[in-house]
Design a protein around this motif. Structure first.
Motif, mmCIF file in Angstrom:
data_model
loop_
_atom_site.group_PDB
_atom_site.id
_atom_site.type_symbol
_atom_site.label_atom_id
_atom_site.label_comp_id
_atom_site.label_asym_id
_atom_site.label_seq_id
_atom_site.Cartn_x
_atom_site.Cartn_y
_atom_site.Cartn_z
ATOM 1 N N SER A 10 6.057 -9.893 5.166
ATOM 2 C CA SER A 10 6.479 -9.518 6.517
ATOM 3 C C SER A 10 5.387 -9.759 7.547
ATOM 4 C CB SER A 10 6.871 -8.037 6.565
ATOM 5 O OG SER A 10 8.151 -7.867 6.011
ATOM 6 N N ARG A 11 4.209 -10.174 7.075
ATOM 7 C CA ARG A 11 3.164 -10.523 8.043
ATOM 8 C C ARG A 11 2.362 -11.718 7.536
ATOM 9 N NH1 ARG A 11 -1.035 -5.324 7.722
ATOM 10 N NH2 ARG A 11 -1.215 -5.291 5.444
ATOM 11 N N SER A 12 1.934 -12.530 8.506
ATOM 12 C CA SER A 12 1.265 -13.792 8.164
ATOM 13 C C SER A 12 -0.239 -13.638 7.982
ATOM 14 C CB SER A 12 1.540 -14.834 9.249
ATOM 15 O OG SER A 12 2.919 -15.103 9.317
ATOM 16 N N GLY B 149 -1.685 -10.710 6.501
ATOM 17 C CA GLY B 149 -1.904 -9.517 5.686
ATOM 18 C C GLY B 149 -2.532 -9.805 4.336
ATOM 19 N N ASN B 150 -2.405 -8.861 3.437
ATOM 20 C CA ASN B 150 -3.035 -8.952 2.115
ATOM 21 C C ASN B 150 -2.498 -10.131 1.300
ATOM 22 O OD1 ASN B 150 -4.388 -6.602 2.788
ATOM 23 N ND2 ASN B 150 -2.876 -5.273 1.804
ATOM 24 N N THR B 151 -1.188 -10.265 1.285
ATOM 25 C CA THR B 151 -0.589 -11.344 0.485
ATOM 26 C C THR B 151 -0.940 -12.704 1.076
ATOM 27 O OG1 THR B 151 1.254 -9.792 0.204
ATOM 28 C CG2 THR B 151 1.536 -11.977 -0.728
ATOM 29 N N THR C 131 4.268 -12.750 -2.918
ATOM 30 C CA THR C 131 5.030 -11.649 -2.316
ATOM 31 C C THR C 131 4.255 -10.336 -2.378
ATOM 32 O OG1 THR C 131 7.102 -10.355 -2.447
ATOM 33 C CG2 THR C 131 6.227 -11.184 -4.523
ATOM 34 N N PRO C 132 4.369 -9.517 -1.349
ATOM 35 C CA PRO C 132 3.920 -8.139 -1.507
ATOM 36 C C PRO C 132 4.940 -7.386 -2.349
ATOM 37 C CG PRO C 132 4.832 -8.479 0.691
ATOM 38 C CD PRO C 132 4.906 -9.799 -0.004
ATOM 39 N N VAL C 133 4.507 -6.295 -2.943
ATOM 40 C CA VAL C 133 5.470 -5.393 -3.584
ATOM 41 C C VAL C 133 5.980 -4.472 -2.479
ATOM 42 C CG1 VAL C 133 5.846 -3.623 -5.346
ATOM 43 C CG2 VAL C 133 4.178 -5.453 -5.751
ATOM 44 N N TYR C 134 7.237 -4.570 -2.174
ATOM 45 C CA TYR C 134 7.871 -3.673 -1.205
ATOM 46 C C TYR C 134 8.937 -2.866 -1.963
ATOM 47 C CZ TYR C 134 5.954 -6.353 2.838
ATOM 48 O OH TYR C 134 5.142 -6.973 3.778
ATOM 49 N N TRP C 135 8.751 -1.603 -2.014
ATOM 50 C CA TRP C 135 9.693 -0.716 -2.720
ATOM 51 C C TRP C 135 9.967 -1.211 -4.147
ATOM 52 C CZ3 TRP C 135 10.232 4.069 -1.414
ATOM 53 C CH2 TRP C 135 9.943 4.431 -0.096
ATOM 54 N N TYR C 136 8.867 -1.432 -4.874
ATOM 55 C CA TYR C 136 8.910 -1.756 -6.306
ATOM 56 C C TYR C 136 9.528 -3.116 -6.610
ATOM 57 C CZ TYR C 136 8.088 3.164 -5.959
ATOM 58 O OH TYR C 136 7.575 4.371 -5.574
ATOM 59 N N THR D 72 0.711 -8.661 -4.166
ATOM 60 C CA THR D 72 -0.216 -7.584 -3.811
ATOM 61 C C THR D 72 0.578 -6.301 -3.636
ATOM 62 O OG1 THR D 72 -0.074 -7.789 -1.386
ATOM 63 C CG2 THR D 72 -1.663 -9.223 -2.502
ATOM 64 N N GLY D 73 -0.103 -5.186 -3.829
ATOM 65 C CA GLY D 73 0.508 -3.873 -3.641
ATOM 66 C C GLY D 73 -0.599 -2.845 -3.547
ATOM 67 N N THR D 74 -0.218 -1.605 -3.418
ATOM 68 C CA THR D 74 -1.238 -0.554 -3.359
ATOM 69 C C THR D 74 -1.311 0.252 -4.655
ATOM 70 O OG1 THR D 74 0.394 0.799 -2.209
ATOM 71 C CG2 THR D 74 -1.281 -0.265 -0.850
ATOM 72 N N ASP D 75 -0.305 0.127 -5.503
ATOM 73 C CA ASP D 75 -0.369 0.802 -6.803
ATOM 74 C C ASP D 75 -1.327 0.038 -7.721
ATOM 75 O OD1 ASP D 75 1.411 2.680 -5.932
ATOM 76 O OD2 ASP D 75 3.163 1.763 -6.887
ATOM 77 N N ALA D 76 -1.802 0.716 -8.743
ATOM 78 C CA ALA D 76 -2.797 0.093 -9.634
ATOM 79 C C ALA D 76 -2.223 -1.099 -10.386
ATOM 80 C CB ALA D 76 -3.322 1.135 -10.620
ATOM 81 N N CYS E 102 -4.306 -5.363 -6.623
ATOM 82 C CA CYS E 102 -4.130 -4.062 -5.972
ATOM 83 C C CYS E 102 -4.988 -4.044 -4.715
ATOM 84 C CB CYS E 102 -4.542 -2.941 -6.933
ATOM 85 S SG CYS E 102 -4.573 -1.332 -6.114
ATOM 86 N N CYS E 103 -4.340 -3.812 -3.589
ATOM 87 C CA CYS E 103 -5.025 -3.859 -2.296
ATOM 88 C C CYS E 103 -4.932 -2.500 -1.605
ATOM 89 C CB CYS E 103 -4.411 -4.937 -1.410
ATOM 90 S SG CYS E 103 -4.541 -6.597 -2.095
ATOM 91 N N ALA E 104 -5.264 -1.460 -2.335
ATOM 92 C CA ALA E 104 -5.146 -0.107 -1.781
ATOM 93 C C ALA E 104 -6.028 0.059 -0.539
ATOM 94 C CB ALA E 104 -5.516 0.915 -2.850
HETATM 95 C C1 LIG Z 1 7.913 -1.538 3.182
HETATM 96 C C2 LIG Z 1 6.756 -1.390 2.230
HETATM 97 C C3 LIG Z 1 6.994 -0.994 0.924
HETATM 98 C C4 LIG Z 1 5.955 -0.906 0.010
HETATM 99 N N1 LIG Z 1 6.222 -0.584 -1.274
HETATM 100 C C5 LIG Z 1 5.234 -0.618 -2.202
HETATM 101 C C6 LIG Z 1 5.514 -0.380 -3.591
HETATM 102 O O1 LIG Z 1 6.630 -0.117 -3.994
HETATM 103 N N2 LIG Z 1 4.468 -0.487 -4.462
HETATM 104 C C7 LIG Z 1 3.193 -0.787 -4.065
HETATM 105 O O2 LIG Z 1 2.287 -0.887 -4.917
HETATM 106 N N3 LIG Z 1 2.903 -1.009 -2.755
HETATM 107 C C8 LIG Z 1 3.884 -0.926 -1.825
HETATM 108 N N4 LIG Z 1 3.611 -1.183 -0.495
HETATM 109 C C9 LIG Z 1 2.253 -1.587 -0.117
HETATM 110 C C10 LIG Z 1 2.148 -3.109 -0.002
HETATM 111 O O3 LIG Z 1 2.676 -3.755 -1.149
HETATM 112 C C11 LIG Z 1 0.694 -3.561 0.122
HETATM 113 O O4 LIG Z 1 0.082 -2.948 1.223
HETATM 114 C C12 LIG Z 1 0.635 -5.081 0.238
HETATM 115 O O5 LIG Z 1 -0.657 -5.529 -0.037
HETATM 116 C C13 LIG Z 1 1.074 -5.521 1.615
HETATM 117 O O6 LIG Z 1 1.062 -6.911 1.679
HETATM 118 P P1 LIG Z 1 1.283 -7.648 3.091
HETATM 119 O O7 LIG Z 1 0.047 -7.406 3.893
HETATM 120 O O8 LIG Z 1 1.499 -9.074 2.751
HETATM 121 O O9 LIG Z 1 2.505 -7.004 3.695
HETATM 122 C C14 LIG Z 1 4.626 -1.208 0.425
HETATM 123 C C15 LIG Z 1 4.391 -1.548 1.767
HETATM 124 C C16 LIG Z 1 5.435 -1.638 2.648
HETATM 125 C C17 LIG Z 1 5.142 -2.038 4.087
#
Ligand SMILES: Cc1cc2nc3c(=O)[nH]c(=O)nc-3n(C[C@H](O)[C@H](O)[C@H](O)COP(=O)(O)O)c2cc1C
Length: 167
Positions: free
Chosen positions: A10-12, A14-16, A70-75, A112-116, A144-146
């Motif tokens: 969703s962003r150009s 960001g972490n991913t 892809t980022p992880v968005y809602w699992y 990428t995501g914030t979970d381990a 993991c990008c917490a």
């Molecule tokens: C809508 C939304 C849902 C998310 N759901 C999860 C999730 O289910 N698991 C997780 O580990 N991180 C989750 N995150 C955190 C993102 O995956 C994490 O910050 C990721 O690095 C963002 O990548 P981006 O900068 O490309 O958007 C979520 C973030 C957003 C905005």
């Protein structure tokens, strides 16, 4: 290798994006950001057939290796990537010839995501899609990008990923 990295976030910036740009650089791959393209939801009537989906697929079938970022968005995968995969249905109906060219193409997912760790069933959806389309699913990379994306922190994992996919 003629590789292609497709960013579906969703962003150009960001972490991913940062992870995928690093992977594209290391693979000397072309880079496509889906946010810069117009790819609409699957349409049963195919009224969107002239959008950017088919031209991107024509590029994809010429690649030796395609990485979906892809980022992880809602699992799960991002909505951008899901919308993109939904459109693969066009390749089973009105663009079958193009769809056939996908067979045997190696693909991989970086996330990428914030979970381990990645959610337990995260990979399954890609394995099933790859299986259905005759793609070769290669192992993923998860960072993991917490605390945001820190390249230094992920160097080892990135190198391990690059080693695995080059074998
Ligand atoms: C809508 C939304 C849902 C998310 N759901 C999860 C999730 O289910 N698991 C997780 O580990 N991180 C989750 N995150 C955190 C993102 O995956 C994490 O910050 C990721 O690095 C963002 O990548 P981006 O900068 O490309 O958007 C979520 C973030 C957003 C905005």
């Amino acid at each position: 290798m003629n590789s292609l990295v497709i960013l579906a976030s969703s962003r150009s910036g960001g972490n991913t994006a940062r992870l995928s740009q690093e992977i594209a650089k290391r693979l000397q791959a072309d880079f496509v950001d889906l946010l810069g393209l117009s790819i609409s939801y699957f349409d049963y009537q195919h009224r969107n057939i002239a959008d950017d989906f088919i031209p991107l697929m024509e590029r994809i079938v010429t690649a030796d290796f395609v990485v979906f970022a892809t980022p992880v968005y809602w699992y799960s995968m991002s909505a951008q990537l899901k919308t993109f995969f939904d459109r693969f249905t066009d390749l089973l109906t009105v663009k079958k010839e193009l769809g056939r060219k996908l067979r045997g193409l190696p693909i991989s997912v970086i996330a990428t995501g914030t979970d381990a760790e990645l959610p337990s069933d995260f990979e399954t959806q890609f394995e099933l899609i790859a299986d259905y389309l005759g793609l070769v699913y290669r192992e993923p990379l998860y960072c993991c990008c917490a605390d945001g994306f820190n390249l230094q922190q992920h160097q080892q994992a990135i190198q391990g990923y690059l080693d695995r996919i080059s074998n």
